[in-house]
Design an enzyme around this catalytic site. Sequence first.
Site, PDB file in Angstrom:
ATOM      1  N   ASN A   1       0.841  -1.199   0.000  1.00 40.19           N
ATOM      2  CA  ASN A   1       0.000   0.000   0.000  1.00 40.19           C
ATOM      3  C   ASN A   1       0.873   1.245   0.000  1.00 40.19           C
ATOM      4  O   ASN A   1       2.058   1.162   0.336  1.00 40.19           O
ATOM      5  CB  ASN A   1      -0.829   0.101   1.295  1.00 40.19           C
ATOM      6  CG  ASN A   1      -1.883  -0.965   1.380  1.00 40.19           C
ATOM      7  OD1 ASN A   1      -2.526  -1.313   0.395  1.00 40.19           O
ATOM      8  ND2 ASN A   1      -2.034  -1.508   2.566  1.00 40.19           N
TER       9      ASN A   1
ATOM     10  N   GLY B   1       6.865   7.171  10.966  1.00 35.82           N
ATOM     11  CA  GLY B   1       6.620   6.433   9.719  1.00 35.82           C
ATOM     12  C   GLY B   1       6.573   4.937   9.933  1.00 35.82           C
ATOM     13  O   GLY B   1       6.763   4.436  11.048  1.00 35.82           O
TER      14      GLY B   1
ATOM     15  N   LYS C   1       3.172  -1.335  24.458  1.00 35.39           N
ATOM     16  CA  LYS C   1       4.312  -0.981  25.326  1.00 35.39           C
ATOM     17  C   LYS C   1       4.541  -2.002  26.438  1.00 35.39           C
ATOM     18  O   LYS C   1       5.558  -1.952  27.137  1.00 35.39           O
ATOM     19  CB  LYS C   1       4.146   0.424  25.904  1.00 35.39           C
ATOM     20  CG  LYS C   1       2.966   0.569  26.837  1.00 35.39           C
ATOM     21  CD  LYS C   1       2.955   1.959  27.426  1.00 35.39           C
ATOM     22  CE  LYS C   1       1.718   2.275  28.211  1.00 35.39           C
ATOM     23  NZ  LYS C   1       1.093   1.190  28.991  1.00 35.39           N
TER      24      LYS C   1
ATOM     25  N   ASP D   1       4.360  -4.748  12.569  1.00 33.27           N
ATOM     26  CA  ASP D   1       5.002  -5.314  11.367  1.00 33.27           C
ATOM     27  C   ASP D   1       6.482  -5.589  11.618  1.00 33.27           C
ATOM     28  O   ASP D   1       7.015  -6.614  11.191  1.00 33.27           O
ATOM     29  CB  ASP D   1       4.847  -4.354  10.180  1.00 33.27           C
ATOM     30  CG  ASP D   1       3.398  -4.213   9.769  1.00 33.27           C
ATOM     31  OD1 ASP D   1       2.626  -5.164  10.008  1.00 33.27           O
ATOM     32  OD2 ASP D   1       3.040  -3.162   9.219  1.00 33.27           O
TER      33      ASP D   1
ATOM     34  N   ARG E   1      10.694   6.203  16.118  1.00 28.77           N
ATOM     35  CA  ARG E   1      10.895   6.922  14.851  1.00 28.77           C
ATOM     36  C   ARG E   1       9.550   7.101  14.141  1.00 28.77           C
ATOM     37  O   ARG E   1       8.657   6.276  14.313  1.00 28.77           O
ATOM     38  CB  ARG E   1      11.799   6.093  13.917  1.00 28.77           C
ATOM     39  CG  ARG E   1      13.129   5.770  14.543  1.00 28.77           C
ATOM     40  CD  ARG E   1      13.827   4.717  13.728  1.00 28.77           C
ATOM     41  NE  ARG E   1      15.071   4.350  14.372  1.00 28.77           N
ATOM     42  CZ  ARG E   1      15.860   3.381  13.941  1.00 28.77           C
ATOM     43  NH1 ARG E   1      15.545   2.683  12.867  1.00 28.77           N
ATOM     44  NH2 ARG E   1      16.967   3.104  14.576  1.00 28.77           N
TER      45      ARG E   1
HETATM   46  P1  ADP Z   1       0.297  -3.412  16.511  1.00 30.72           P
HETATM   47  O1  ADP Z   1       1.268  -2.377  16.048  1.00 30.72           O
HETATM   48  O2  ADP Z   1       0.092  -4.522  15.537  1.00 30.72           O
HETATM   49  O3  ADP Z   1      -0.986  -2.871  17.069  1.00 30.72           O
HETATM   50  P2  ADP Z   1       1.365  -3.673  19.206  1.00 30.72           P
HETATM   51  O4  ADP Z   1       0.853  -2.311  19.519  1.00 30.72           O
HETATM   52  O5  ADP Z   1       0.983  -4.768  20.137  1.00 30.72           O
HETATM   53  O6  ADP Z   1       1.016  -4.155  17.738  1.00 30.72           O
HETATM   54  O7  ADP Z   1       2.957  -3.564  19.158  1.00 30.72           O
HETATM   55  C1  ADP Z   1       3.756  -4.611  18.652  1.00 30.72           C
HETATM   56  C2  ADP Z   1       5.047  -4.669  19.424  1.00 30.72           C
HETATM   57  O8  ADP Z   1       5.753  -3.428  19.271  1.00 30.72           O
HETATM   58  C3  ADP Z   1       4.905  -4.850  20.933  1.00 30.72           C
HETATM   59  O9  ADP Z   1       4.774  -6.214  21.274  1.00 30.72           O
HETATM   60  C4  ADP Z   1       6.223  -4.252  21.419  1.00 30.72           C
HETATM   61  O10 ADP Z   1       7.280  -5.162  21.237  1.00 30.72           O
HETATM   62  C5  ADP Z   1       6.438  -3.101  20.452  1.00 30.72           C
HETATM   63  N1  ADP Z   1       5.874  -1.835  20.965  1.00 30.72           N
HETATM   64  C6  ADP Z   1       4.709  -1.260  20.612  1.00 30.72           C
HETATM   65  N2  ADP Z   1       4.521  -0.096  21.274  1.00 30.72           N
HETATM   66  C7  ADP Z   1       5.603   0.067  22.050  1.00 30.72           C
HETATM   67  C8  ADP Z   1       6.035   1.078  22.976  1.00 30.72           C
HETATM   68  N3  ADP Z   1       5.279   2.170  23.212  1.00 30.72           N
HETATM   69  N4  ADP Z   1       7.220   0.898  23.599  1.00 30.72           N
HETATM   70  C9  ADP Z   1       8.007  -0.177  23.357  1.00 30.72           C
HETATM   71  N5  ADP Z   1       7.654  -1.159  22.497  1.00 30.72           N
HETATM   72  C10 ADP Z   1       6.481  -1.046  21.854  1.00 30.72           C
END
Ligand code: ADP
EC number: 2.7.1.15
Length: 307
Positions: free
Chosen positions: A18, A294, A230, A259, A292
């Site tokens: 996409n 994007g 998180k 992803d 970061r």
């Molecule tokens: P999606 O992006 O598919 O909704 P999640 O929000 O569960 O999935 O995030 C996927 C992974 O990215 C988490 O399991 C964690 O490892 C990492 N992650 C996401 N948000 C944070 C954050 N605020 N701080 C640290 N790691 C994060």
Amino acid sequence: MEITSIHRPKIVVIGSCNTDMVVKANRLPVPGETILGGTFYMNPGGKGANQAIAASRLGAEVTFISKIGYDLFGLQALEIYKSEKINTDFIFTDQKSPSGVALISVDSFGENSIIVAPGASRSLSLEDIDKAKEKIKEADIVLMQLEVPLETVEYAASIANEYGKKVILNPAPASTLSDSFLSNVHTILPNRIEAEMLSGIKVMDTESAHRAAEAIGEKGIENVVITLGKDGAYVKEKDEFTMIPAKEVETIDTTGAGDVFCGAFSVHLSEGHSLAEAVRFANAAAALAVTRIGAQSAIPYKREVIV
Ligand code: ADP
């Protein structure tokens, strides 16, 4: 010596391509509301493409099976995949549909809401998978999501399974899935919302994540990894359950965190590491990505990831 210098895993990613159109705003609009946003930018995205790039940057030899429209967005995406050293031989072109787009809003906390118009991704067919069978046969792992037709994903999973390949499924966007399909999946990687869709259990804490992982496991999948933003990820590996915390970082933009997690998990697992080690590596890679802005631009390289 790093394990990757001995064995560069082969990963086939089957999924969407996409173009993300992103607007940053102070907050997300409620239904019916118009708000003034800030910065607008356009980025190549799609869960399939993001995960393919993540797997490539993190050390795998990646073949991406996907479909683009006969338009500039599609051609631009193709150039990007080539520059990411991804094999594009099985990216097909649909002459009748536009390339997929995603409309993304991001608020000041880095939280997002997304609408995807799949376009050509919707016509990735069983015949396309047949054309790429040899690549599936050569792969260590087949990684898929649900932004292409479900019947195509189910078919690819059955072929991969016939060849004895591990199928990793990121069931996004959230859908209900048949047990026969899930029995072909080695590890499923849902986020909270997708885990709730699959299990009927609202995932709010470790206890509910445990129940959801158990319920999803009962559908015939040995390994379930529920990503918890998180908080990290809750892991069911056969009969063992573990909570693996995320890294503490300053969150800038969570777009594409899942992803990166999926790509990183697949690379590390296919290098021969344990499931728990693969989750730790994926947490570390995804944590870098949320610092970061994007989706694809935020994907880290292997050398940057410190577990
Ligand atoms: P999606 O992006 O598919 O909704 P999640 O929000 O569960 O999935 O995030 C996927 C992974 O990215 C988490 O399991 C964690 O490892 C990492 N992650 C996401 N948000 C944070 C954050 N605020 N701080 C640290 N790691 C994060």
